[in-house]
Write a protein that holds these residues in place. Structure first.
Motif, PDB file in Angstrom:
ATOM      1  N   LYS A 197       0.834  -1.206   0.000  1.00  0.00           N
ATOM      2  CA  LYS A 197       0.000   0.000   0.000  1.00  0.00           C
ATOM      3  C   LYS A 197       0.861   1.247   0.000  1.00  0.00           C
ATOM      4  O   LYS A 197       0.546   2.252  -0.649  1.00  0.00           O
ATOM      5  CB  LYS A 197      -0.929   0.002   1.210  1.00  0.00           C
ATOM      6  CG  LYS A 197      -2.096  -0.963   1.102  1.00  0.00           C
ATOM      7  CD  LYS A 197      -2.974  -0.929   2.344  1.00  0.00           C
ATOM      8  CE  LYS A 197      -4.129  -1.919   2.238  1.00  0.00           C
ATOM      9  NZ  LYS A 197      -4.965  -1.939   3.471  1.00  0.00           N
ATOM     10  N   LYS A 198       1.978   1.184   0.727  1.00  0.00           N
ATOM     11  CA  LYS A 198       2.902   2.315   0.795  1.00  0.00           C
ATOM     12  C   LYS A 198       3.545   2.566  -0.568  1.00  0.00           C
ATOM     13  O   LYS A 198       3.765   3.706  -0.965  1.00  0.00           O
ATOM     14  CB  LYS A 198       3.986   2.026   1.835  1.00  0.00           C
ATOM     15  CG  LYS A 198       4.880   3.225   2.172  1.00  0.00           C
ATOM     16  CD  LYS A 198       5.830   2.854   3.289  1.00  0.00           C
ATOM     17  CE  LYS A 198       6.764   4.006   3.625  1.00  0.00           C
ATOM     18  NZ  LYS A 198       6.067   5.167   4.199  1.00  0.00           N
ATOM     19  N   TYR A 252       2.340   1.268  -3.699  1.00  0.00           N
ATOM     20  CA  TYR A 252       1.427   1.334  -4.839  1.00  0.00           C
ATOM     21  C   TYR A 252       0.049   1.908  -4.530  1.00  0.00           C
ATOM     22  O   TYR A 252      -0.705   2.235  -5.444  1.00  0.00           O
ATOM     23  CB  TYR A 252       1.215  -0.068  -5.422  1.00  0.00           C
ATOM     24  CG  TYR A 252       2.473  -0.743  -5.881  1.00  0.00           C
ATOM     25  CD1 TYR A 252       3.230  -0.224  -6.930  1.00  0.00           C
ATOM     26  CD2 TYR A 252       2.914  -1.910  -5.263  1.00  0.00           C
ATOM     27  CE1 TYR A 252       4.395  -0.847  -7.347  1.00  0.00           C
ATOM     28  CE2 TYR A 252       4.077  -2.542  -5.679  1.00  0.00           C
ATOM     29  CZ  TYR A 252       4.810  -2.010  -6.717  1.00  0.00           C
ATOM     30  OH  TYR A 252       5.951  -2.622  -7.124  1.00  0.00           O
ATOM     31  N   GLY A 253      -0.300   1.922  -3.265  1.00  0.00           N
ATOM     32  CA  GLY A 253      -1.644   2.357  -2.917  1.00  0.00           C
ATOM     33  C   GLY A 253      -2.653   1.232  -3.003  1.00  0.00           C
ATOM     34  O   GLY A 253      -3.850   1.428  -2.812  1.00  0.00           O
ATOM     35  N   THR A 254      -2.169   0.029  -3.298  1.00  0.00           N
ATOM     36  CA  THR A 254      -3.032  -1.152  -3.392  1.00  0.00           C
ATOM     37  C   THR A 254      -2.228  -2.384  -2.994  1.00  0.00           C
ATOM     38  O   THR A 254      -1.032  -2.279  -2.708  1.00  0.00           O
ATOM     39  CB  THR A 254      -3.575  -1.324  -4.824  1.00  0.00           C
ATOM     40  OG1 THR A 254      -4.546  -2.377  -4.841  1.00  0.00           O
ATOM     41  CG2 THR A 254      -2.453  -1.634  -5.804  1.00  0.00           C
TER      42      THR A 254
END
Length: 289
Positions: A244-245, A247-249
């Motif tokens: 998440k850090k 790519y955001g996913t």
């Protein structure tokens, strides 16, 4: 942590530089943090992790003729790492003795820039790892500074957890778990191999918790806030947190160390129960880890 007066291990090998090749398997706690989130997340397999460095208390002559003078902070960390390794020796020796086994302690290599391990040449880019070929833990002491700066994970117990996790892989080696899982990994798909890797990593987290439980019983080493430090760093090196850090996913099929909840959960389970029989991460359904 309360470490005043604690002995230092005699199994520490302080090196300046080295390199080369070798064979064997390497497992790391998530030094992924240093080399860069993207490189690790796309690479996926922890068995290819090759890194670390270190230092100790005197000017160390390098293989290239250069010299390295560690800082005062590195000197303190070298003593700290040696004391934590000694603690793992005391705890695991006692645990193995209870079951009629003899614990053979791993070595700890502190290095800077590059090192030759039994698993191959490694550079100072990924983080702490355990090499099963030479039964040695490798660590770059500056990893702790990077861990603090890049993911905000700090504190002596957080650092101790890193070392204890790698020693946990050594325990897996001694118990035959590593070789069994490596063999399985070679016969399954990449996704299933990643899942087996997750199970290995979570068990090493659990073993780190087991060490903390008994080290505290033996020496009264834990202070207020120590456990929270460990759980914080375990959560911040979870696959989902790092993805998440970056790519955001998240890409669950590429997870190979475990989610934040899984890593902190298994570490906490080891700390609170102190029951080695509760650390079987291989019989639990994957969805229940």
């Amino acid at each position: 942590m309360k470490l005043t007066g604690r002995r230092q291990s005699s199994n520490v090998d302080d090196r300046r530089r080295s390199g080369g090749s070798g064979s064997g398997k390497k497992l790391g706690i998530g030094g992924l943090i240093i080399v860069g989130l993207i490189t690790w997340l796309m690479g996926g397999n922890p068995l290819s992790v090759l890194t670390d460095y270190g230092s100790q208390g005197i000017t160390i002559q390098g293989s290239d003729g250069g010299s390295y003078t560690p800082t005062a902070e590195e000197e303190e960390l070298a003593v700290f790492a040696s004391q934590i390794l000694a603690g793992t020796e005391d705890v695991w020796s006692a645990i193995f003795k209870q079951s009629g086994r003899t614990y053979k302690a791993p070595k700890l290599v502190l290095f800077t820039n590059r090192v030759q391990s039994g698993c191959g040449g490694a550079s100072a880019s990924t983080g702490p790892f355990y090499c099963s070929a030479d039964q040695t833990v490798y660590i770059d002491l500056s990893f702790f500074t990077t861990m603090k700066r890049q993911i905000g994970a700090d504190g002596d117990f957080a650092y101790a957890y890193v070392i204890a996790h790698e020693v946990g892989h050594h325990v897996q080696y001694l118990l035959g778990t590593l070789n069994q899982v490596y063999s399985q990994m070679e016969r399954v798909s990449e996704t299933e191999s990643n899942r087996l890797s997750v199970r290995l990593e979570l068990q090493a987290d659990f073993y780190a918790g087991i060490w903390a439980h008994y080290d505290n019983k033996m020496f009264g080493s834990l202070e207020n806030g120590d456990i929270e430090e460990g759980l914080t760093v375990a959560a911040k090196i979870g696959d989902d947190y790092l993805q998440k850090k970056a790519y955001g996913t998240t890409q669950p099929e590429s997870f190979n160390h475990g989610t934040s909840a899984q890593r902190s959960g298994w570490l906490k389970k080891g700390i609170t129960t102190g029951d080695l029989s509760k650390g079987d991460t291989f019989s639990v359904p994957y969805s229940s880890l």
